[in-house]
Design a protein around this motif. Structure first.
Motif, PDB file in Angstrom:
ATOM      1  N   HIS A 399       0.863  -1.175   0.000  1.00 46.36           N
ATOM      2  CA  HIS A 399       0.000   0.000   0.000  1.00 46.36           C
ATOM      3  C   HIS A 399       0.901   1.228   0.000  1.00 46.36           C
ATOM      4  CE1 HIS A 399      -3.751  -2.209   1.294  1.00 46.36           C
ATOM      5  NE2 HIS A 399      -2.814  -3.055   1.707  1.00 46.36           N
ATOM      6  N   TRP A 400       0.639   2.186  -0.869  1.00 47.97           N
ATOM      7  CA  TRP A 400       1.432   3.415  -0.948  1.00 47.97           C
ATOM      8  C   TRP A 400       0.543   4.617  -0.622  1.00 47.97           C
ATOM      9  CZ3 TRP A 400       3.963   2.457  -6.418  1.00 47.97           C
ATOM     10  CH2 TRP A 400       4.891   1.412  -6.318  1.00 47.97           C
ATOM     11  N   GLU A 422      -3.088  11.023  -1.340  1.00 52.62           N
ATOM     12  CA  GLU A 422      -3.712  10.005  -2.183  1.00 52.62           C
ATOM     13  C   GLU A 422      -2.919   8.706  -2.066  1.00 52.62           C
ATOM     14  OE1 GLU A 422      -5.815  12.675  -5.657  1.00 52.62           O
ATOM     15  OE2 GLU A 422      -3.802  11.870  -6.042  1.00 52.62           O
ATOM     16  N   SER A 423      -3.574   7.581  -2.371  1.00 48.27           N
ATOM     17  CA  SER A 423      -2.956   6.283  -2.141  1.00 48.27           C
ATOM     18  C   SER A 423      -3.319   5.301  -3.248  1.00 48.27           C
ATOM     19  CB  SER A 423      -3.389   5.714  -0.786  1.00 48.27           C
ATOM     20  OG  SER A 423      -4.792   5.469  -0.769  1.00 48.27           O
ATOM     21  N   THR A 424      -2.589   4.184  -3.266  1.00 47.39           N
ATOM     22  CA  THR A 424      -2.903   3.088  -4.189  1.00 47.39           C
ATOM     23  C   THR A 424      -2.467   1.779  -3.558  1.00 47.39           C
ATOM     24  OG1 THR A 424      -2.727   2.322  -6.486  1.00 47.39           O
ATOM     25  CG2 THR A 424      -0.706   3.101  -5.449  1.00 47.39           C
ATOM     26  N   VAL A 447       3.324   0.372   3.095  1.00 48.05           N
ATOM     27  CA  VAL A 447       3.002  -0.702   4.034  1.00 48.05           C
ATOM     28  C   VAL A 447       3.020  -2.016   3.266  1.00 48.05           C
ATOM     29  CG1 VAL A 447       1.325  -1.630   5.671  1.00 48.05           C
ATOM     30  CG2 VAL A 447       1.581   0.850   5.416  1.00 48.05           C
ATOM     31  N   GLN A 448       3.986  -2.874   3.599  1.00 47.19           N
ATOM     32  CA  GLN A 448       4.084  -4.190   2.965  1.00 47.19           C
ATOM     33  C   GLN A 448       3.396  -5.231   3.852  1.00 47.19           C
ATOM     34  OE1 GLN A 448       8.247  -5.057   2.582  1.00 47.19           O
ATOM     35  NE2 GLN A 448       8.678  -3.315   1.230  1.00 47.19           N
ATOM     36  N   SER A 449       2.727  -6.187   3.220  1.00 45.56           N
ATOM     37  CA  SER A 449       2.142  -7.303   3.975  1.00 45.56           C
ATOM     38  C   SER A 449       2.288  -8.572   3.148  1.00 45.56           C
ATOM     39  CB  SER A 449       0.666  -7.037   4.291  1.00 45.56           C
ATOM     40  OG  SER A 449      -0.084  -6.864   3.093  1.00 45.56           O
ATOM     41  N   GLY A 450       2.626  -9.660   3.827  1.00 52.06           N
ATOM     42  CA  GLY A 450       2.789 -10.915   3.115  1.00 52.06           C
ATOM     43  C   GLY A 450       3.603 -11.906   3.913  1.00 52.06           C
TER      44      GLY A 450
END
Length: 468
Positions: A399-400, A422-424, A447-450
């Motif tokens: 998420h950015w 703004e985000s993507t 935000v990294q998730s995995g």
């Protein structure tokens, strides 16, 4: 005039936690204004010499290039050592590069991690060395000793060579304290600075005489080097076959052309935290303080605060160094053992010996502000006009959120523009890229998730920095 050759290899393990494997001391600001590499470049101002030829390893190429650019030097050639083989092969690569077009310049060889405070005295020493080098001498610079140091090798001078220097009578290993005192009392010994000046062709001829296997390996490595923008890459296989040795052992101790120019120019090799204490300004109690430091009743200590307030009370003869992810506390007389801490971190496979929390890339930097089992939060800064590689990930989504500037985002088959607030979302496996099309730095939170968040889960498809 001469061609400066700056050796910017080495890891600087004794200056952990500021110096780390991917960001070693020559690229750090430790004493004075600018990094050690930038100060090395700056002390050449006014000499009229061409831009330096820099030698470093592959991992540090963009650090070196960016710091040269910030010093006003664009596209200066940088030789990338495939593997570390000590100083003699590194200098041989530089000499071969300098003579490949038929020229035979004088080379001034300098480590990138030394401090010299008296620039006029340094320049005067270079003038003497240049005259000797033009007469065919391999010149080394001997530092006039101010104390019986046991951490340096020594150079013993012989008879004078005109008014500029002396023949070299011998090189001495790092001595014990009594021997170092004897050297100081004798008055004919100097600290070995690791700086040299000689004609490239004469150095190569002496290599052929005294270290032919090393020269042949370097010649094979430089026969068809790969050029990538300003970077020069010798052949890895050929260079891996090269013997490892210092220039002192390989050539200087064997040649009959060695000369030494005494140098008294405020030299310091910045090899440990105690050396930095020596070089820094100190308060009335002998404390060298930098950053946000509050001291009460403390003496003879060095305290360096990176991000947080550091308070010391009633301490004496200590080293306290704070960084965002590690703190060092040591006695000043035990700082040589800091490299043992680095060795233990390496054995434990911990990241703190390799990277800082903030990691620099050719496009900017990222700061890992929070890490969990299945998530990581980074603050990313992208320089104006810079672009990250076109890439994808097998094990994480991202998420950015843009907090400053404008982001141009490639996401699958579409390109979108994001402004502040703004985000993507980049799904797992999605091809994507991030670019800063603006004139101010782009800052965003990622935000990294995995299931796996390592940097080796980056599959690069296109990259303007040659990393595919």
């Amino acid at each position: 005039m001469f061609l400066p050759v700056i050796m910017a290899g080495g890891s600087g393990t004794r200056l952990w936690p500021v110096s780390r494997e991917h960001y070693p001391k020559q690229f750090c600001t430790l004493v004075g204004d600018g990094t050690m590499l930038q100060q090395t470049v700056r002390r050449l101002d006014g000499l009229g010499c061409p831009p330096p030829l820099v030698i470093c390893n592959e991992e540090h190429r963009f650090l070196a290039a960016e710091q040269l650019r910030l010093s006003g030097i664009e596209n200066s050639p940088i030789i990338l050592e495939p593997v570390g083989r000590n100083t003699a092969p590194a200098i041989t690569l530089a000499a071969l590069s300098a003579t490949h077009n038929g020229e035979d310049p004088l080379l001034l060889v300098m480590p990138a991690d030394h401090l010299i405070t008296d620039i006029p005295a340094f320049h005067a020493g270079l003038e003497k060395a240049e005259r000797l080098a033009r007469d065919g001498r391999l010149v080394t610079f001997g530092i006039v000793p101010g104390s019986p140091e046991t951490g340096f090798g020594y150079i013993r001078r012989g008879g004078p060579i005109g008014a500029d220097g002396f023949a070299v009578a011998g090189f001495e290993e790092k001595p014990d304290l009594d021997t170092a005192r004897a050297y100081l009392d004798a008055g004919d010994c100097y600290w070995n600075s690791g700086m040299f000046m000689f004609r490239a062709g004469i150095y190569l001829a002496e290599m052929r005489k005294h270290a032919p296997a090393m020269l042949e390996a370097c010649e094979a490595a430089m026969a068809e080097p790969k050029a990538d923008a300003q970077f020069i890459r010798p052949d890895r296989t050929a260079f891996e076959a090269c013997p490892s040795d210092s220039i002192d052992y390989a050539v200087m101790e064997k040649t009959d052309r060695a000369a030494v120019v005494p140098l008294d120019a405020g030299w310091n090799d910045i090899g440990s935290w105690s050396a930095i204490w020596d070089a820094m300004d100190k308060d009335a109690d002998g404390n060298a303080l930098s950053g946000d430091v509050l001291q009460v009743g403390s003496k003879n200590s060095i305290v360096a605060a990176g991000k947080r307030l550091v308070a010391v009370v009633g301490v004496d003869n200590l080293v306290v160094v704070e960084t965002p992810d590690a703190v060092l506390v040591a006695r000043r007389d035990a700082v040589q053992q800091v490299k043992e801490v680095v060795g233990r971190l390496r054995a434990l496979d911990r990241s703190e010996y390799v990277n800082h929390r903030k990691v620099y890339r050719p496009w900017g930097n990222y700061d890992s502000i929070d890490v969990g089992e299945r998530h990581q939060v980074k603050r990313i800064t992208v320089k104006p006009g810079a672009k990250l590689s076109v890439q994808k990930h097998h094990h994480r989504a991202e998420h950015w959120v843009v907090v400053r500037g404008t982001a141009k985002v490639l996401k699958g088959s579409e390109t979108i523009m994001l402004s502040e607030n703004e985000s993507t979302y980049i799904p797992l496996g999605e091809i994507h890229a991030l670019e800063n099309p603006g004139k101010i730095p782009l800052e965003l939170i990622e935000v990294q998730s995995g299931s796996y968040l390592g940097e080796d889960d980056i599959v690069r498809l296109e990259d303007r920095y040659g990393r595919v």
